[in-house]
Enzyme design. Structure first.
Site, short mmCIF file in Angstrom:
data_model
loop_
_atom_site.label_atom_id
_atom_site.label_comp_id
_atom_site.label_asym_id
_atom_site.label_seq_id
_atom_site.Cartn_x
_atom_site.Cartn_y
_atom_site.Cartn_z
N HIS A 1 -31.20 -5.38 -30.79
CA HIS A 1 -32.04 -4.53 -31.64
C HIS A 1 -33.06 -5.39 -32.35
CE1 HIS A 1 -29.63 -6.14 -34.89
NE2 HIS A 1 -28.52 -5.64 -34.34
P1 TYD Z 1 -24.54 -4.09 -36.15
O1 TYD Z 1 -25.57 -4.83 -36.95
O2 TYD Z 1 -24.98 -2.83 -35.45
O3 TYD Z 1 -23.85 -5.07 -35.10
P2 TYD Z 1 -24.48 -5.73 -33.78
O4 TYD Z 1 -25.95 -5.58 -33.89
O5 TYD Z 1 -24.02 -7.14 -33.80
O6 TYD Z 1 -23.92 -5.01 -32.61
O7 TYD Z 1 -23.32 -3.75 -37.10
C1 TYD Z 1 -22.12 -3.22 -36.61
C2 TYD Z 1 -21.49 -2.35 -37.69
O8 TYD Z 1 -21.20 -3.12 -38.85
C3 TYD Z 1 -22.39 -1.22 -38.13
O9 TYD Z 1 -21.62 -0.02 -38.13
C4 TYD Z 1 -22.76 -1.52 -39.55
C5 TYD Z 1 -21.78 -2.54 -40.02
N1 TYD Z 1 -22.43 -3.60 -40.83
C6 TYD Z 1 -22.36 -3.51 -42.20
O10 TYD Z 1 -21.81 -2.55 -42.78
N2 TYD Z 1 -22.94 -4.50 -42.95
C7 TYD Z 1 -23.57 -5.55 -42.36
O11 TYD Z 1 -24.06 -6.46 -43.07
C8 TYD Z 1 -23.65 -5.62 -40.93
C9 TYD Z 1 -24.36 -6.74 -40.24
C10 TYD Z 1 -23.06 -4.62 -40.21
#
Ligand code: TYD
Length: 137
Positions: free
Chosen positions: A55
């Site tokens: 993303h």
């Molecule tokens: P996400 O950033 O979508 O993970 P990736 O891009 O690595 O696949 O985050 C995964 C989940 O974790 C999403 O439901 C939101 C949560 N999250 C938080 O609550 N706080 C944070 O600081 C981060 C990075 C994620």
């Protein structure tokens, strides 16, 4: 808004205090990392073959450090792509906003430590690649 370009992603060296008892590195907001740190998170226990974070962020800037092991950061500004390997705890990769990025090829027991310029906001994510490409054109 100027479009973000892959050249803006850069490795930043961190201080490394060498010591027979073990080495120590650190980072401070604005001094080593080119933004004020608002949040940190880490990615660990990644199963073989998995990747994280396909993303872009509209506003968020990040700095990514391989605290342990190694992984690759795939970067894409919508025109150009590159892959940066992180495998040392004394430097990291600065990623500005509006860069599509993916963490991939994690080694066993690797830990990605990320400091970010903003608190978590799902609204800041662009998860659709075509939307990103048009927005960064
Ligand atoms: P996400 O950033 O979508 O993970 P990736 O891009 O690595 O696949 O985050 C995964 C989940 O974790 C999403 O439901 C939101 C949560 N999250 C938080 O609550 N706080 C944070 O600081 C981060 C990075 C994620």
């Amino acid at each position: 808004m100027n479009r973000s370009r892959i050249e803006q992603c850069r490795i930043i060296d961190l201080p490394k205090i060498m010591d027979d008892r073990g080495n120590l590195s650190f980072m401070e907001s604005s001094r080593h990392v080119p933004f004020a740190i608002r949040r940190s998170y880490w990615i660990y226990d990644v199963p073989g073959g998995e990747s994280r974070g396909s993303h872009a962020y509209r506003e968020l800037e990040e700095f990514v450090v391989a605290l342990s092991g190694s992984f690759e950061v795939f970067l894409d500004d919508g025109v150009h792509q590159k892959v940066v390997t992180l495998n040392r705890a004394y430097y990291g990769l600065y990623v500005p906003s509006m860069i599509w990025r993916r963490l991939q090829n994690f080694s066993t027991n690797s830990v990605a430590f990320i400091v970010a310029s903003r608190s978590y906001s799902e609204g800041d994510y662009i998860r659709d690649y075509e939307e990103f490409r048009k927005a960064n054109a």
